[in-house]
Design an enzyme around this catalytic site. Sequence first.
Site, mmCIF file in Angstrom:
data_model
loop_
_atom_site.group_PDB
_atom_site.id
_atom_site.type_symbol
_atom_site.label_atom_id
_atom_site.label_comp_id
_atom_site.label_asym_id
_atom_site.label_seq_id
_atom_site.Cartn_x
_atom_site.Cartn_y
_atom_site.Cartn_z
ATOM 1 N N TYR A 53 23.469 3.108 15.539
ATOM 2 C CA TYR A 53 22.554 4.178 15.943
ATOM 3 C C TYR A 53 21.936 4.868 14.740
ATOM 4 C CZ TYR A 53 24.865 3.817 20.536
ATOM 5 O OH TYR A 53 25.377 3.374 21.730
ATOM 6 N N LEU A 240 21.290 6.546 33.728
ATOM 7 C CA LEU A 240 19.939 6.865 34.199
ATOM 8 C C LEU A 240 18.975 5.708 33.959
ATOM 9 C CD1 LEU A 240 19.602 10.608 33.078
ATOM 10 C CD2 LEU A 240 20.095 9.709 35.360
#
Length: 350
Positions: A53, A240
């Site tokens: 990341y 999501l």
Amino acid sequence: MKFNRLGSSNIPVSEICLGSMTWGLQNTQQDADQQIQYALERQINFIDTAEMYAVPPSPETYGKTEAIIGDWIRRHPSQRQDLIIATKIAGPGLNWVREGSPMTAKSVQSAVEASLKRLQTDYIDLYQLHWPNRTSPHFAKHWPNMIDFSDIDVDEQTTQMLDILHALDQCVKAGKIRYCGLSNETPWGISQYLKLAQQHNLPKMVSIQNEFSLLHNKDWPYLIEQCVHEDIAYLPWSALAGGALTGKYLKGARPEGSRWTLVQRNGLFRDTPQSQQAVAAYVDLAKQHALTPAQLALAWCKQVNGVSSTIIGATTLQQLQENITAFEVTLSEACLEAIKEILQHHPQPF
């Protein structure tokens, strides 16, 4: 806040895990500080990150998220004990990470040292294998015959797994990591690691995080059943669906600064006509029950039997606040039945 035990470990984790993959690209150090502080105020004790990341991954963003968390730890040393920090070693395929090579004992040990340095901590609570050395049916590779499993050299893969477990064992014994986990794995992969750990007295994998949402629920029931019976914490990521289930990308919309405005390494594979239809149905259902679409999706995910902690991320504090409120929602039987009907119409939309 509800807490669940992290698989067979002795660690209690909040049912919400704070995801951090936007920190270092879409979010600044100040943004991350605000999110961490707000999460702690809401009794969230679990933070997930990875050496890869921020995302979308690139040589420029590699390691930035861990460094941001490390900067927060440096300034709040007394609160380190309040956090359960999970990070991951990248698997093969990124040419700027160990030249894209497979995970080995040597790379595990060097990656652990590098993560400890960036995180500015003496130990990692949960160290995870981000994806396996072999190609696995994740990241839109789950359709029949996209992977030829018969081409896999099982002996070679098993030898690599044992090599990795020995390295993890050394790190555990040295106090550098407490527990080990998997990510983007399959029932076969879980079984191999469990078998090898038992045969060789090596660390047992206590958790797995896979993509899981109203748009992508292939882990139910078979993989999740294994997690429940083997005492492995199931940690959904992308609950999501990359933001799709908020409804903000309907009809081709691309809000400024949103994730889908960035170049995606695997493309926008979740954006299909079938996904658009499913999302529209969920958005309408959420409105009928006085919920936001994000609250509906997250409240559904948390009530699935076997889910231990759901990883949520946000680019704004307002989004984070909305997402956290979803865990206070109990969906009615009528709402759950309506969700089931939509799932039956759109079982695998991407």
